[in-house]
Design a protein around this motif. Sequence first.
Motif, mmCIF file in Angstrom:
data_model
loop_
_atom_site.group_PDB
_atom_site.id
_atom_site.type_symbol
_atom_site.label_atom_id
_atom_site.label_comp_id
_atom_site.label_asym_id
_atom_site.label_seq_id
_atom_site.Cartn_x
_atom_site.Cartn_y
_atom_site.Cartn_z
ATOM 1 N N GLU A 25 44.030 -4.518 126.502
ATOM 2 C CA GLU A 25 42.623 -4.504 126.888
ATOM 3 C C GLU A 25 41.819 -5.453 126.001
ATOM 4 O O GLU A 25 40.927 -6.175 126.480
ATOM 5 N N ALA A 26 42.147 -5.493 124.707
ATOM 6 C CA ALA A 26 41.461 -6.412 123.798
ATOM 7 C C ALA A 26 41.749 -7.865 124.176
ATOM 8 O O ALA A 26 40.854 -8.719 124.128
ATOM 9 N N ARG B 215 42.431 -8.993 127.163
ATOM 10 C CA ARG B 215 41.681 -9.312 128.377
ATOM 11 C C ARG B 215 40.199 -9.516 128.084
ATOM 12 O O ARG B 215 39.575 -10.452 128.594
ATOM 13 N N SER B 216 39.633 -8.644 127.264
ATOM 14 C CA SER B 216 38.198 -8.737 126.997
ATOM 15 C C SER B 216 37.839 -9.977 126.186
ATOM 16 O O SER B 216 36.757 -10.554 126.353
#
Length: 340
Positions: A38-39, A41-42
């Motif tokens: 998730e990190a 992607r963000s």
Amino acid sequence: MVTIGDVARVAGVSRSTASYALSGKRSISPEVREKVEEAVRSLGYTPNAGAKALATSQTKVIGLLARFLEDEFAPAMLQYILGVTNQARERGYDTLLLTDEDGVAALKRISNSRMVDGFILLNVAENDDRLDILRQAPQPGSLVGLPGDPTGIDAFDLDFVAAGRLMVETLHELGHRSLILVSQPEHVLERGGAYVWRLANAAEQRAAELGIELHHHFGSSSQPEIGRELEQLLDEHPSATGLLLNNEAAAAALPNVLHSRGLTAPADISVIGRYSDDFARTFSLPYSAIDSAADDLGRRAVERLISRIDGTVDAATTVVDLLAPRIDDRGSTAVPPSRH
């Protein structure tokens, strides 16, 4: 520039844990892996290719050796290049396109540099001097094209022998007894383009068996030469009721040639070509054709190569995969005019 440290900070883990989660080199819990992903992607993080290569011993790059030769039709070669690059991209690999005239030197240079994980060779000749180098290289390879001796290397190609027979048999069943076959330039044959003589020899043999008169011509690969040659062939063989085209430039030129003579296919002459479906769409060709299967061949070659890179196939077992020809019927064949 976003770093692995930034990813670790946002994910709330150590730098080493973030690195392991991305590389897969250690067991990481699903929850932690999800936070790291998730990190990534963000933040829009992209791993450094050089660092990744050092960590995994892989570059995620495939070397594609192809040459744009003056006596071959460049748009046709592009179809094969796209077949390889598109499939490689889908599998997460970049492609390094090498178009050096000296393919042996290029293969040695890139192999020694370890810039790629494996090679795919196009323009494969009957006695291809790149093959011995590829057999000795630490990286695996695949061929799109069948050499005289494919020992030790996976090879993928259209079955050109079956293609030549199919062309002749299709028109024979409709009642044709006089045909014209237009092949690639003779220079392609002399350079080792075995697919030219494989198709031509098979067509000539099958025509002889069926009692068909077959006029064979080595055509040019560019305009306006090929257009003039088609005009001359039609003038020299007025009794011919069918055209077989193993020459993409001839196929691209034929609509204008027939239009200038007031002819249409199949009312006046039946036509069967050999080229890819994408090629037909690009040039708006209305002729039935044996699909050269550039996309399928590229896909198969890439998949086999990646399996070798990953070590998921027996290293001692190689394949020669010849695709059975099929005709895409676009309505350009019919009984000859005298039988209407």
